[in-house]
Design a protein around this motif. Structure first.
Motif, short mmCIF file in Angstrom:
data_model
loop_
_atom_site.label_atom_id
_atom_site.label_comp_id
_atom_site.label_asym_id
_atom_site.label_seq_id
_atom_site.Cartn_x
_atom_site.Cartn_y
_atom_site.Cartn_z
N THR A 1 0.84 -1.19 0.00
CA THR A 1 0.00 0.00 0.00
C THR A 1 0.88 1.25 0.00
O THR A 1 2.10 1.17 0.19
N GLU A 2 0.23 2.40 -0.18
CA GLU A 2 0.99 3.65 -0.09
C GLU A 2 1.60 3.79 1.30
O GLU A 2 2.74 4.23 1.44
N SER A 3 0.85 3.40 2.32
CA SER A 3 1.37 3.51 3.69
C SER A 3 2.59 2.63 3.89
O SER A 3 3.58 3.05 4.50
N ALA A 4 2.53 1.39 3.40
CA ALA A 4 3.69 0.50 3.53
C ALA A 4 4.90 1.08 2.81
O ALA A 4 6.02 1.08 3.34
N GLY A 5 4.68 1.60 1.60
CA GLY A 5 5.78 2.21 0.86
C GLY A 5 6.33 3.43 1.55
O GLY A 5 7.55 3.66 1.56
N TYR A 6 5.44 4.23 2.12
CA TYR A 6 5.89 5.43 2.85
C TYR A 6 6.75 5.04 4.05
O TYR A 6 7.80 5.65 4.30
N VAL A 7 6.31 4.04 4.80
CA VAL A 7 7.09 3.59 5.97
C VAL A 7 8.47 3.13 5.54
O VAL A 7 9.49 3.49 6.15
N LEU A 8 8.54 2.35 4.47
CA LEU A 8 9.84 1.87 3.99
C LEU A 8 10.73 3.01 3.51
O LEU A 8 11.96 2.94 3.62
N SER A 9 10.10 4.08 3.01
CA SER A 9 10.90 5.20 2.50
C SER A 9 11.65 5.92 3.61
O SER A 9 12.58 6.69 3.34
N ASP B 1 -7.65 3.26 2.57
CA ASP B 1 -7.50 3.83 3.91
C ASP B 1 -6.03 3.87 4.31
O ASP B 1 -5.60 4.79 5.02
N PHE B 2 -5.23 2.89 3.86
CA PHE B 2 -3.80 2.92 4.14
C PHE B 2 -3.07 3.71 3.06
O PHE B 2 -2.18 3.24 2.37
N SER B 3 -3.54 4.95 2.91
CA SER B 3 -2.89 5.98 2.09
C SER B 3 -2.73 7.21 2.99
O SER B 3 -3.33 7.29 4.06
N LEU B 4 -1.95 8.14 2.53
CA LEU B 4 -1.70 9.34 3.34
C LEU B 4 -2.86 10.31 3.29
O LEU B 4 -3.00 11.16 4.16
N GLU B 5 -3.72 10.16 2.26
CA GLU B 5 -4.90 11.01 2.09
C GLU B 5 -5.71 10.43 0.93
O GLU B 5 -5.27 9.51 0.25
N ASN B 6 -6.89 10.98 0.69
CA ASN B 6 -7.64 10.60 -0.51
C ASN B 6 -6.92 11.12 -1.74
O ASN B 6 -6.46 12.27 -1.77
N MET C 1 2.24 -5.11 4.11
CA MET C 1 3.55 -5.72 4.28
C MET C 1 4.25 -5.19 5.53
O MET C 1 4.84 -5.96 6.30
N ALA C 2 4.16 -3.88 5.75
CA ALA C 2 4.81 -3.25 6.90
C ALA C 2 4.06 -1.96 7.23
O ALA C 2 3.50 -1.31 6.34
N LEU C 3 4.06 -1.61 8.52
CA LEU C 3 3.48 -0.35 8.97
C LEU C 3 4.40 0.25 10.03
O LEU C 3 5.36 -0.39 10.46
#
Length: 480
Positions: free
Chosen positions: A56-64, A99-104, A336-338
């Motif tokens: 998800t975008e959230s997982a990718g953001y956390v990894l970044s 929902d596991f995105s930073l915003e709509n 995958m990760a949060l």
């Protein structure tokens, strides 16, 4: 048959998918049996495609937030192909935000019926890089794409959140939107192999959501989505319906496949675990629609994170065993990760994940759920077929009613290489002592009944083993 290897994870030790000498798990006196496990190679069931997780975008953001080495470590541990990696074959991701995105957000945020302004800006920011990295470890990775909501301008409530429906006049355009997304991902070297029409189509959520009936999903697949795929050379893309909970999956499957043309347009049904243990519905779907895929596509522990809690892994083990035993053909985890709080989530719907990252200290925490998934995904290889695995229970003093119930569970598969995988889970506070028997093909007694007298262990002399308290084991069996 002999037990060549045992892999074990235990609550009361540091063992995490650790290799255990088979002799160390023998119960030589055979006393105090919890159960007998009979494997029958003659009775074979569904073929499993593999396991996976969501990027998800959230997982990718956390990894970044990690160094390149830290990010690489996480991706490799999930998608790597060695015995120390989870060997995921699937990655699920979202079209537009979830929902596991930073915003709509949407790939076409403003009204544009030509879709000429279709943008991958948000997808490419955090999702695409992780998918590409996953592909570097598994070149055969399959990606599944799912929308949580069309853009607000395509919906009856003019809002990506709070349910609403796709406006009827945009059905063809919405199908073309899928095509745009798939082609764009393909151009980025990411192969999309399947889509579901809508995530959780019966749920009106405070986050990205959209309502569809079973008939509407099927009619969209038959009249719009499948034709759009065929027209654009994407006819190989699998189309899934439902992508919601087990409770209504049977009713929904019957409704959708009752639509003329649905059998040709729809490849299977996706489902989640949030309604509970309705495994009979999974079994009946598999029995009524044996040529259709049944993909488990989402499950997580809700309400925030549970660092270091063993019961999270046990919940995964229970669900995976029962889904597989009921006819599931692929099992895909949620994020995958949060981060350490179970986010980010733009609606505050924080959840647990198998991998947690402290974005301040950069510490990576592998949870019990990661290892429980690994007991299946590392050893049940793509193309494995489930075989009959029956448990004959005896007295179990460590359960409140003295009965085994679902406190001890197992599943078994034969792999393409001929090896047998047996996964055993013991959630009690005492050893699970079991006799292990295997009836090979054509192994029948003089009365035509299956002969389970084949002794199973490393020396073919003692077939009683034990699984320690609060533990999960994977057994590899092969011909002596």
């Amino acid at each position: 048959m002999k037990v060549s290897k045992i892999f074990e994870s235990s609550k009361d030790s540091e063992k995490r998918i650790a290799t255990i000498p088979p002799d160390s798990r023998k119960a030589p006196d055979g006393k105090n049996l919890s159960c007998i496990i009979n494997l029958d190679l003659e009775k074979q069931f569904q073929t499993v495609k593999g396991f996976g997780c969501a990027i998800t975008e959230s997982a990718g953001y956390v990894l970044s937030n990690l160094s390149s080495d830290g990010k690489m470590k996480i991706v490799e541990s999930c998608f790597g192909q060695s015995e120390s990696d989870n060997n995921y074959q699937f990655a699920r991701t979202h079209i537009n935000s979830c929902d596991f995105s930073l915003e709509n957000w949407a790939c076409v945020p403003q009204k544009d019926e030509s879709l000429e302004r279709f943008s991958f800006e948000r997808t490419d920011l955090y999702i695409t890089p992780v998918l590409k990295q996953a592909l570097s470890f598994n070149k055969n990775l399959s990606t599944l794409a799912t929308p949580w909501s069309p853009p607000d301008w395509m919906k009856t409530n003019n809002d990506m959140n709070h349910g609403g429906k796709l406006k009827p006049e945009y059905k063809k355009l919405w199908a073309d939107y899928f095509v745009k997304f798939i082609k764009g991902m393909n151009e980025r070297g990411i192969k999309v192999d399947g889509v579901s029409i809508q995530n959780e189509p019966e749920a009106v959520q405070t986050w990205d959501s959209c309502i569809w009936t079973g008939t509407e999903e099927a009619e969209f697949a038959v009249n719009f989505l499948k034709p759009a795929f065929v027209k654009n050379g994407l006819e190989q893309i699998k189309i899934f319906i439902w992508d919601h909970n087990r409770d209504n999956m049977l009713k929904r499957m019957k409704e959708s496949f009752g639509v003329a043309g649905a059998d040709k347009a729809i490849d299977g049904l996706a489902y989640h675990w949030y309604s509970g243990d309705q495994y009979d519905n999974v079994k009946e779907c598999a029995a009524l629609f044996p040529d259709k895929e049944l993909f488990f596509t989402e499950g997580c522990i809700e309400g925030g994170t549970r660092p270091d809690k063993w019961y999270c892994g046990e919940r995964y083990g229970h669900n995976i065993i029962n889904d597989l035993n009921s006819g599931c053909t692929a099992w895909i985890d949620w994020n995958m990760a949060l981060d350490i709080d179970g986010g980010p989530n733009h609606a505050g719907n924080n959840c647990d994940a198998p991998i947690l990252v402290n974005t301040t200290t950069k510490k990576i925490v592998y949870q019990s759920s990661f290892y429980f998934i690994g007991h299946f995904s590392r050893f049940i290889l793509p193309g494995s077929k489930r075989i009959s695995c029956t448990m004959i229970p005896f007295m179990t003093p460590a359960t409140v009613d003295g009965k085994m119930g679902n406190m001890m569970e197992s599943t078994s598969f034969i792999r393409p290489d001929g090896k047998i995988v047996l996964v055993v889970m013991n959630r009690t506070e005492d050893d699970m002592v079991f006799e292990l028997n295997c009836a090979e093909k054509n192994s029948k007694d003089k009365n035509g009944k299956m002969d389970y007298t084949v002794k199973v262990n490393s020396e073919n002399s003692n077939r009683t083993f034990f699984c320690p308290p609060r533990s999960i084991q994977t057994y590899l069996l092969e011909n002596s």
